[in-house]
Design a protein around this motif. Structure first.
Motif: not given
Length: 287
Positions: A16-20, A79-91, A256-261
């Motif tokens: 599924i994740r590889s697109g097969v 992948s679309e969210a703006r970058p956040l400080p690790t303490t706010a973005g990781l949890a 499944g949308v962004s090949l780069r990501d």
């Protein structure tokens, strides 16, 4: 949950994740999957249920083959969210990862402090009965105690082997790692969750921190090094150090949308696995 069930689930998840297998595709019948993998239909049924619980499959009924689900909303958000400080973005990303039946977290960092804090919320939800993973696997790469760290380090080397900055870092590395391991492994006794936590030591100072979640997300941040004036052992000392908790965290997802990501996540996982299996070494948190 048996080893065979997990193996079948892992193989189908990879397709599924590889697109097969793409969103909307029908899977083969349970009978055909059982024949392909050489297992009983009950094993296939449980493997499909695992993927259904992860949001990867829909239409899991007796009457027709399951379908690959559309990418979940959080996959786009990561992948679309703006970058956040690790303490706010990781949890919140860690908490979301714990909705899977099999939770897999890999981390590369200077210490496990930020990850330990981020695990607080999913642990609370497990104890409250709102999350119920069956298995949790965590692997953490940390710098070896025996190397000369690029940071944190004194601006001027005092010589003679005396390095209070290194000593403080080592104490933090060991203590935070021990707390993280205890908090997770205690879930075996309290909730019957199959938990595995492993640490290995790197022969270099990582210039970035990296968190890989369930083989589908990569969270990446640069360590920003700055000169600081600190008091260590009651003495003023100029150091080169970072504030890792404030590092901006960039999120990439296999949506499944962004090949780069998708490629970034895959390559990050390959990089981590290579470090884990080659140049890293045993790490004793008691030393």
């Amino acid at each position: 949950m048996s080893v065979k069930e997990l193996a079948v689930a892992d193989a189908l998840r990879d397709r599924i994740r590889s697109g097969v297998l793409r969103p909307g595709d029908r899977l083969p019948t349970q009978a055909r999957l059982a024949e392909e993998f050489g297992v009983e239909r009950g094993t296939v049924r449980q493997a499909l249920r695992i993927l259904h619980d992860e949001g990867l499959l829909t239409h899991l009924t007796k009457g027709s083959p399951a379908r690959v689900a559309d990418p979940p909303a959080h996959a786009y958000a990561a992948s679309e969210a703006r970058p956040l400080p690790t303490t706010a973005g990781l949890a919140p990303r860690i908490t979301d990862a714990f909705t899977a039946r099999h939770v897999e977290i890999d981390a590369l960092c200077l210490t496990a402090g930020t990850l330990t804090l981020a695990l607080g919320e999913p642990l609370r939800q497990i104890h409250a009965g709102r999350l119920a993973p069956a298995r949790v696997d965590v692997r953490i790469l940390l710098p070896s105690r025996g190397i000369t760290l690029a940071f944190p380090t004194p601006v001027v080397d005092a010589g003679g082997g005396a390095n209070p900055v290194h000593r403080r870092w080592l104490t933090q590395r060991n203590a935070q790692g021990q707390v993280l391991r205890h908090n997770l492994t205690s879930l075996r006794r309290s909730h019957g969750i199959d938990v595995h936590v492993a640490f290995r030591a790197l022969p270099f100072t990582p210039p970035v921190k990296l968190y890989l979640l369930n083989n589908t997300e990569a969270l990446f941040a640069y360590y920003q090094v700055a000169r600081r004036e600190e008091e260590i052992d009651h003495e003023p000392l100029a150091t080169y150090d970072t504030q890792g908790a404030r590092s901006m965290l960039f999120a990439f997802a296999q949506s499944g949308v962004s090949l780069r990501d998708t490629t970034f996540v895959e390559q990050s996982q390959l990089w981590f696995n290579a470090l884990w299996n080659t140049i890293s070494s045993e790490l004793d948190l008691g030393l």
